[in-house]
Design an enzyme around this catalytic site. Sequence first.
Site, PDB file in Angstrom:
ATOM      1  N   ASP A   1      10.239   2.103   6.078  1.00  0.00           N
ATOM      2  CA  ASP A   1      10.249   2.157   4.595  1.00  0.00           C
ATOM      3  C   ASP A   1      11.556   3.116   4.167  1.00  0.00           C
ATOM      4  O   ASP A   1      11.585   3.541   2.961  1.00  0.00           O
ATOM      5  CB  ASP A   1       8.944   2.939   4.240  1.00  0.00           C
ATOM      6  CG  ASP A   1       8.054   1.838   4.271  1.00  0.00           C
ATOM      7  OD1 ASP A   1       8.186   0.565   4.139  1.00  0.00           O
ATOM      8  OD2 ASP A   1       6.704   2.319   4.783  1.00  0.00           O
TER       9      ASP A   1
ATOM     10  N   GLU B   1      -0.477   7.104   6.647  1.00  0.00           N
ATOM     11  CA  GLU B   1       0.709   7.157   6.038  1.00  0.00           C
ATOM     12  C   GLU B   1       0.397   7.869   4.447  1.00  0.00           C
ATOM     13  O   GLU B   1      -0.308   7.393   3.685  1.00  0.00           O
ATOM     14  CB  GLU B   1       1.352   6.008   5.741  1.00  0.00           C
ATOM     15  CG  GLU B   1       2.488   5.864   4.914  1.00  0.00           C
ATOM     16  CD  GLU B   1       2.674   4.616   3.945  1.00  0.00           C
ATOM     17  OE1 GLU B   1       3.898   4.486   3.549  1.00  0.00           O
ATOM     18  OE2 GLU B   1       1.841   4.198   3.607  1.00  0.00           O
TER      19      GLU B   1
ATOM     20  N   ASP C   1      -2.297   2.337   6.538  1.00  0.00           N
ATOM     21  CA  ASP C   1      -1.401   2.167   5.564  1.00  0.00           C
ATOM     22  C   ASP C   1      -1.996   2.923   4.122  1.00  0.00           C
ATOM     23  O   ASP C   1      -3.172   3.040   4.031  1.00  0.00           O
ATOM     24  CB  ASP C   1      -1.118   0.863   5.193  1.00  0.00           C
ATOM     25  CG  ASP C   1      -0.129   0.505   4.173  1.00  0.00           C
ATOM     26  OD1 ASP C   1       0.875   0.793   4.641  1.00  0.00           O
ATOM     27  OD2 ASP C   1      -0.427  -0.281   3.117  1.00  0.00           O
TER      28      ASP C   1
HETATM   29  C1  NOJ Z   1       3.588   1.274   3.026  1.00  0.00           C
HETATM   30  C2  NOJ Z   1       4.042   0.723   4.081  1.00  0.00           C
HETATM   31  O1  NOJ Z   1       4.615   1.471   5.145  1.00  0.00           O
HETATM   32  C3  NOJ Z   1       4.988  -0.423   3.200  1.00  0.00           C
HETATM   33  O2  NOJ Z   1       6.079  -0.711   3.971  1.00  0.00           O
HETATM   34  C4  NOJ Z   1       4.262  -1.067   2.588  1.00  0.00           C
HETATM   35  O3  NOJ Z   1       4.912  -1.976   1.708  1.00  0.00           O
HETATM   36  C5  NOJ Z   1       3.252  -0.400   1.630  1.00  0.00           C
HETATM   37  N1  NOJ Z   1       2.597   0.545   2.267  1.00  0.00           N
HETATM   38  C6  NOJ Z   1       2.136  -1.454   0.927  1.00  0.00           C
HETATM   39  O4  NOJ Z   1       1.358  -1.766   2.013  1.00  0.00           O
END
Ligand code: NOJ
Length: 711
Positions: free
Chosen positions: A348, A276, A248
Amino acid sequence: MRNFLRKTAAFFCLMCLVSILPLSVRSADFKRETIYQIITDRFYNGNTANDNPSQSSGLFDATQSNWRLYWGGDLQGIQAKMTYLKNMGITAIWISPPIDNLNLSVPFAGQPTAPYHGYQGRDFKRIEEHSGDSTNAWTDFDNMVNSAHANGIKVIVDFAPNHTNQDDAGEFGAFYNNGVYVGNYPSDTTGLFHHNGNIANFDDRYQVQYYSLFNLADLNQENATVDQYLKDSAILLQAHGVDGFRFDAVKHATWGWQYSLANTISTNKDSFMFGEWYQGNTSDPLYRDSYKFANKSGISLLDFPLNQAIRNVFAGSGNFSEIDNVLNTENANFTWKEDLITFIDNHDMKRFLSVNNNNNRLHQAIAFVQTVRGIPCIYYGTEQYLHNDTNGGDDPYNRPAMPGFSTTTTAYGLIKKLSDLRKSNVALAYGTSQQRWMNNDVYIYERKFFNNVVLVAINKSASSTYNISGLNTSLPAGTYSDYLTGTLGGGGLTVNTGTGGNNPAVSFNLNPNTVAVWQYTAPAVTTPQIGSLGPTSAQAGVKVTIGGKNFGTTTGTVKFGTTVATVNSWTNDSIVATVPAITNGNYNVTVTRGTSVSNGINFTALGAKLIPITFTVNNATPTSPGDYIFLTGNTVELSNWNTTWDGAVGPMLTPNYPNWFLNVSVPAGQTIQFKFIKIAANGTVTWENGANHSYTVPTSGVGFVNVNWQY
Ligand code: NOJ
Ligand code: NOJ
């Protein structure tokens, strides 16, 4: 009793299978996989006993109407649907963070929200009680992983080392080490967290790494306790069978430290990792940092620039040149582009069908991500046309419950078909990519690995038929039927003989709303062909996986440069070898079968396992805006005295100008030589004077170096 015996026998058979399988199911080569992303809480409720656990009661909504509460999905639920996933051609699942989360609901975007998504960790060494059981044990997790593996499905866990839970509410960032309290944010006396407030400027390298993301207590990975805790947690997940990690927020955790995290993981066990790094497109101010990170860290990335182009072109009215431009740019910048994760949507962003409720376009986008270079990832429910358009379909409405598990939808069958092709024709896994024909509505592109070819033609227009003439392809002369058997409107293709890989296709009409796939799988040859190597950097003693074709079934030779490596296993398409004791640096790895030598693939030999060290240089030479201080030195980890932006280590960060610092992963126990340089905006390099700095890296833990710029 007889039943028990039968079950036991079956279990042992399974075990012998499992012990044979690792030869061909290595994770470090993930390019033949098809990934499916699951929000565990929203997928399937396999065990109602964990719906409303006592330590975090009241966060469950059985009516599934409050989108910010738990809805009941769990690890047993994923396990229950393993056959459904397998029959869809899914070979890997990425599940939301399974570890123990905050026990309360806290305000998020102004509304009380329970951590049903898993991104508010409180104990990285235990399983969340809503996902597993009320003792936070690993049992359900282990069962799910075993079931996945028995079905040929790998398990990737979402891992969020950037933060724990909210720093200003609920449990105030508190975290535990397998039940033992470690600390929280407000009373942090030992520097477990960064205390810099929320990120305000997402283009600022220092802020993105050292400030908090949405009030999530920002872990300080340079703290020895935190470093150890996070690495041990990742290793614990590996001990519980996970095959890979989706990290993440890699843009927000200290970049240099993550090199050592990746190295720790791949040293411990074969694994595939991707992160990500959120960005809109290749003009993003940190785009350059993103590909530098992907090229050197051992962590691939989710392909966000391509994702945006896919959405603009398939869900919107963008022209295919947008996709083509992103591919050209990224393919020039990313060394390991076939490892990038391609996707249409995720948790997201609005689901594709919320942006454009058009199944034809969705099918085209699915076919595209499964055939373009990169590893495809399908967001759960896509195969059921799942979407909820409340508030335009944004978070949390992009995380609905699965509406059902039909195995007869067009999307379900399409995903299966193209997953099979990725296994049978490695042009999809390893091939180069080339655009062959394009207009605003049409994109025809080719993937090619040696003589294996896949040619894909897409016409996204709902009304225009295009006559395709002047199309060249590497497909050998002949007649091809559509691999998708007309499911998306495709027909046959006839190819004539040409020269130099440019065989002219007989002109044809490409109808509206069409995807056609034509493919050629080359017969076996005796020259081995390498398509993949992973990890792409490692120290002596680490096992690497070499993927490709035509390795033969008799063990041959693997060489790193001219040094012969120990071979641990050898099959026709996958070899495991051990990095030999070689000087740190870049090597060409080759496979020899009989007297035939393969193509070479790049590998970086590290000097030793990586240790994160924070380098500070005080009072560095005056810089103007756009000038940066970099670190360079005498090992490959320090770039072997490279002085270019993409090569040297950096740019460094300067919250206390004119002092600069950077966390960098360097080889354990080695005495390194280094210097700081200025790379000016116009590219001019200025070296500091004097002798090289020298430092002996500790053999474990973390370290700090603090020197003055030498005038
Ligand atoms: C990115 C994640 O994909 C998202 O869903 C999350 O809220 C944030 N990072 C914080 O962990
Ligand atoms: C590279 C050299 O190898 C290093 O020792 C030296 O300090 C710098 N160049 C600057 O001249």
